[in-house]
Design a protein around this motif. Structure first.
Motif, PDB file in Angstrom:
ATOM      1  N   SER A  58     -48.448  27.667  43.076  1.00  0.00           N
ATOM      2  CA  SER A  58     -49.314  26.492  43.140  1.00  0.00           C
ATOM      3  C   SER A  58     -49.628  26.196  44.600  1.00  0.00           C
ATOM      4  O   SER A  58     -48.927  26.648  45.512  1.00  0.00           O
ATOM      5  CB  SER A  58     -48.645  25.274  42.496  1.00  0.00           C
ATOM      6  OG  SER A  58     -47.522  24.857  43.258  1.00  0.00           O
ATOM      7  N   PRO A  86     -52.496  31.319  34.185  1.00  0.00           N
ATOM      8  CA  PRO A  86     -52.265  29.912  33.855  1.00  0.00           C
ATOM      9  C   PRO A  86     -53.496  29.234  33.255  1.00  0.00           C
ATOM     10  O   PRO A  86     -54.639  29.644  33.470  1.00  0.00           O
ATOM     11  CB  PRO A  86     -51.950  29.307  35.226  1.00  0.00           C
ATOM     12  CG  PRO A  86     -52.794  30.119  36.170  1.00  0.00           C
ATOM     13  CD  PRO A  86     -52.767  31.521  35.625  1.00  0.00           C
ATOM     14  N   ASN A 144     -43.270  19.932  41.848  1.00  0.00           N
ATOM     15  CA  ASN A 144     -42.880  21.308  41.524  1.00  0.00           C
ATOM     16  C   ASN A 144     -41.714  21.360  40.533  1.00  0.00           C
ATOM     17  O   ASN A 144     -40.910  22.292  40.547  1.00  0.00           O
ATOM     18  CB  ASN A 144     -42.527  22.111  42.781  1.00  0.00           C
ATOM     19  CG  ASN A 144     -42.681  23.609  42.565  1.00  0.00           C
ATOM     20  OD1 ASN A 144     -43.607  24.055  41.889  1.00  0.00           O
ATOM     21  ND2 ASN A 144     -41.784  24.395  43.126  1.00  0.00           N
ATOM     22  N   LEU A 176     -43.596  28.843  41.508  1.00  0.00           N
ATOM     23  CA  LEU A 176     -43.130  28.012  40.404  1.00  0.00           C
ATOM     24  C   LEU A 176     -41.694  28.394  40.029  1.00  0.00           C
ATOM     25  O   LEU A 176     -41.336  29.579  40.067  1.00  0.00           O
ATOM     26  CB  LEU A 176     -44.059  28.143  39.198  1.00  0.00           C
ATOM     27  CG  LEU A 176     -45.230  27.135  39.189  1.00  0.00           C
ATOM     28  CD1 LEU A 176     -46.069  27.223  40.458  1.00  0.00           C
ATOM     29  CD2 LEU A 176     -46.112  27.324  37.965  1.00  0.00           C
ATOM     30  N   TYR A 199     -53.234  26.558  40.398  1.00  0.00           N
ATOM     31  CA  TYR A 199     -52.189  27.470  39.936  1.00  0.00           C
ATOM     32  C   TYR A 199     -52.811  28.862  39.878  1.00  0.00           C
ATOM     33  O   TYR A 199     -53.908  29.026  39.324  1.00  0.00           O
ATOM     34  CB  TYR A 199     -51.688  27.071  38.549  1.00  0.00           C
ATOM     35  CG  TYR A 199     -51.126  25.668  38.485  1.00  0.00           C
ATOM     36  CD1 TYR A 199     -49.779  25.425  38.712  1.00  0.00           C
ATOM     37  CD2 TYR A 199     -51.953  24.585  38.189  1.00  0.00           C
ATOM     38  CE1 TYR A 199     -49.256  24.137  38.651  1.00  0.00           C
ATOM     39  CE2 TYR A 199     -51.448  23.294  38.130  1.00  0.00           C
ATOM     40  CZ  TYR A 199     -50.101  23.074  38.365  1.00  0.00           C
ATOM     41  OH  TYR A 199     -49.591  21.792  38.311  1.00  0.00           O
ATOM     42  N   LEU A 256     -46.338  33.101  39.275  1.00  0.00           N
ATOM     43  CA  LEU A 256     -47.266  31.989  39.391  1.00  0.00           C
ATOM     44  C   LEU A 256     -46.942  31.172  40.638  1.00  0.00           C
ATOM     45  O   LEU A 256     -45.763  30.944  40.957  1.00  0.00           O
ATOM     46  CB  LEU A 256     -47.187  31.082  38.163  1.00  0.00           C
ATOM     47  CG  LEU A 256     -48.025  31.478  36.944  1.00  0.00           C
ATOM     48  CD1 LEU A 256     -47.807  30.469  35.820  1.00  0.00           C
ATOM     49  CD2 LEU A 256     -49.503  31.573  37.287  1.00  0.00           C
TER      50      LEU A 256
END
Length: 646
Positions: free
Chosen positions: A259, A289, A322, A277, A235, A257
């Protein structure tokens, strides 16, 4: 701390303004090009414009760029020109600039002024009132940390460390690739990318290895990251970027953010499946994060709706694919009206940076222990914290070694990463003991009820004083902490005794004194009595003489003053004469005494008994056949008024 670290872009809309005559300066400021903006505002001031708005913006341009000396200069002019017409927020910032120039005495003064002006309109007001904890308390914290500046630090911004396998990933503005051809106008440094460093065996230094990931790094900012426990998911924070910078309606590019998943089996670490995200937004920032050790929760920082202050710490449940729960604010115990940033969660505690809790200046690192909920955050003190910004704390709690970031002046450049070793302060526990005594006679008092109270009045434990007045509480209290002992006993005035525990583990002895409710009331051998002058009777008689009546009237007045008082009367003789005769004579005198007291409008049921004991309870050695003076015999010829209850 001059890059995306502040995550407080919202401040631009909170404190911004627009005036056409300073359009160029305002444009620079709104873009966070603070160096250029400061030059423009200073030029306007030199030409004679000392309006409140221009002075505020001049100070802010330096404040947001963490140049506390210059920020202090312009806030000082602002408060000189407009002493009664400045928002509380600027008193808060002015206080912080004093910390930035190592003038903690003035910082304390202005923090109190901020607290008074903000009153109940700003949750920081209570925290900065310094009624319970002051700057001096933070300065006096026992040092726990040894810091070392890392080899990887440069003249630019280096921060945001995170463990990855046996290495360290961090963010830096150092130009390590061929597309850092532009500078970020906030601080005229290259944009941030994530780099990889090798940790030495002692965990005290880090050597640069290579760029962490070309798949994740873009032309703009990437920074502050976290990994899932199995290190297969990353992240990370990035500008709102999808081929180009996304901006909100006011032209601000927020943080988001993202991932990504690790590519298994390759010789080099690669990342794929970059996803935004779902709780990101073009209208606010989300970043910084940290993942719980069980991989079920993701903590992050945002200024999203529902924030208490500039930036707050939120948490979501990681549901997989997700999917995440709705963000939840950690609440006012952690978050303040200021900025809470850079969270790092372990099994035992949450570590984060804040300028909303009382600190030494700028952002300080705080620790909130966690079991079922987060405890009140504790400032980790100097030298971990300084008068500037300290943040990005990560730690291996098994070794008590880790890394922290700071822009303190002793560093190599802008933000630097430091390794640290923490030597935890020995857990300091105290027990409170003492003796209860009579304030007048100094005699020891047993049977007193003692209640131990915390500083906020919470009852911690109750106990009773024992033989010799001794007492002790089993409750383990904190060292160097104020408590109170409330003490009560029939016939005595309740007392509250302050107790400040010692600074080292052990016992804190607290003497407690009690005063009787009236000087006529005394305690002898644990028995409360009304002490008056000798009651004289004529030889072989039991009627109450005038001189005896004047003494008994003292008992009557006391019983009227305390209408719940119940007594018993005991009369005694000396050893001279026949035992049976002495017993009968003393009993007649006791009952005569009782009759007199009742005759003075005292209810009969308030005298439990009136008994004569003759010579059976001598208080000295003057028994039969023992030669004694008249004075010593007189001590045994006594009437006693024993208090049963009050």
């Amino acid at each position: 701390m001059k890059n995306i670290i502040t995550l407080s872009l919202i401040l631009l809309s909170l404190f911004g303004y627009s005036q056409k005559k300073h359009k160029r300066a305002d444009e620079f400021f709104d873009k966070m090009w603070y160096i250029e903006a400061a030059k423009e505002y200073e030029a306007a001031i030199e030409k004679g414009d000392k309006s409140k708005e221009v002075l505020q913006k001049a100070g802010d341009a330096y404040y947001f760029n963490t140049n506390m000396e210059e920020a202090h200069k312009w806030y000082d002019v602002l408060l000189s020109e407009y002493p009664d017409n400045v928002e509380a927020e600027y008193l808060f910032r002015y206080a912080h600039t004093f910390q930035g120039i190592d003038d903690n005495r003035s910082a304390k003064k202005w923090m109190k002024k901020f607290s008074q002006k903000a009153n109940n309109q700003d949750p920081r007001a209570q925290k900065y009132s310094q009624e319970k904890i002051s700057i001096e308390d933070v300065l006096d914290l026992e040092p726990q940390f040894t810091l070392k500046n890392l080899e990887i630090n440069s003249e630019f911004s280096d921060f945001g460390p995170m463990y990855f396998k046996d290495q360290l990933v961090y963010s830096s503005a150092v130009d390590t690739s061929n597309y850092h051809t532009r500078n970020y106008h906030w601080n005229e440094q290259p944009f941030l990318n994530m780099l990889l460093g090798e940790i030495n065996p002692a965990q005290t230094d880090v050597k640069f290895l290579e760029e962490f990931s070309r798949e994740l790094n873009t032309r703009y900012h990437e920074a502050t990251l976290a990994f899932s426990p199995d290190e297969k998911t990353i992240y990370f924070t990035r500008n709102n970027f999808n081929g180009d910078l996304g901006r909100d309606d006011e032209g601000i590019n927020h943080l988001k953010l993202y991932s990504a998943k690790i590519v298994e089996g390759g010789e080099k670490i690669e990342w794929t499946d970059v996803q935004e995200l779902p709780f990101n937004s073009d209208e606010y920032s989300v970043g910084h994060p940290t993942v719980s050790k069980n991989g079920k929760k993701l903590y992050f920082v945002s200024d999203m709706p529902g924030s208490i202050g500039g930036t707050d710490i939120f948490v979501v449940d990681i549901l997989g694919d997700n999917n995440y729960s709705q963000p939840k604010n950690l609440g006012p115990n952690i978050n303040t009206y200021g900025r809470e940033m850079f969270p790092y969660i372990t099994d035992n505690a949450l570590y984060f940076a804040s300028d909303g809790h009382l600190g030494l200046g700028g952002l300080d690192v705080f620790e909130s222990k966690y079991e079922y909920s987060f405890d009140t955050p504790v400032n980790l003190g100097a030298p971990l914290n300084s008068n500037l910004d300290d943040f990005g704390y990560i730690v291996d709690e098994n070794t008590n070694k880790g890394y922290v970031c700071s822009n303190r002046k002793s560093g190599k450049g802008d933000d630097d990463i430091y390794s640290f070793e923490r030597t935890p302060i020995e857990v300091c526990d105290q027990t409170i003991t003492g003796v209860v005594s009579n304030a007048t006679t100094k005699g020891f008092i047993s049977g007193a009820k003692l209640t131990l109270l915390s500083e906020n009045g919470e009852i911690l434990e109750e106990t009773q004083s024992q033989s010799g007045g001794k007492f002790s509480f089993n409750y383990e209290v904190d060292c160097n902490t104020p408590y109170e002992i409330k003490t009560e006993k029939t016939g005595y005035k309740p007392s509250t005794t302050p107790a400040i525990t010692n600074k080292k583990s052990g016992e804190t002895n607290v003497p407690v004194t009690l005063s009787t409710v009236n000087k006529l009331i005394v305690e002898e051998d644990g028995v409360l009595k009304i002490k008056i002058g000798i009651i004289y009777f004529d030889l072989d008689k039991s009627f109450i003489r005038n001189d005896a009546a004047s003494e008994l009237n003292k008992v009557v007045l006391l019983m009227k003053e305390y209408p719940d008082m119940v007594i018993k009367v005991e009369s005694h003789t000396d050893s001279r004469g026949n035992n049976d005769y002495n017993a009968q004579l003393s009993d007649r005198r006791a009952k005569s005494t009782r009759k007199y007291i009742i005759s003075q409008e005292i209810e009969a049921n308030r005298i439990e008994s009136a008994i004569g004991y003759g010579e059976s309870q001598l208080i000295n050695e003057c028994a039969d056949d023992t030669p004694c003076s008249e004075a010593r015999h007189q001590l045994n010829r006594r009437s006693e008024f024993i208090i049963i209850k009050m």
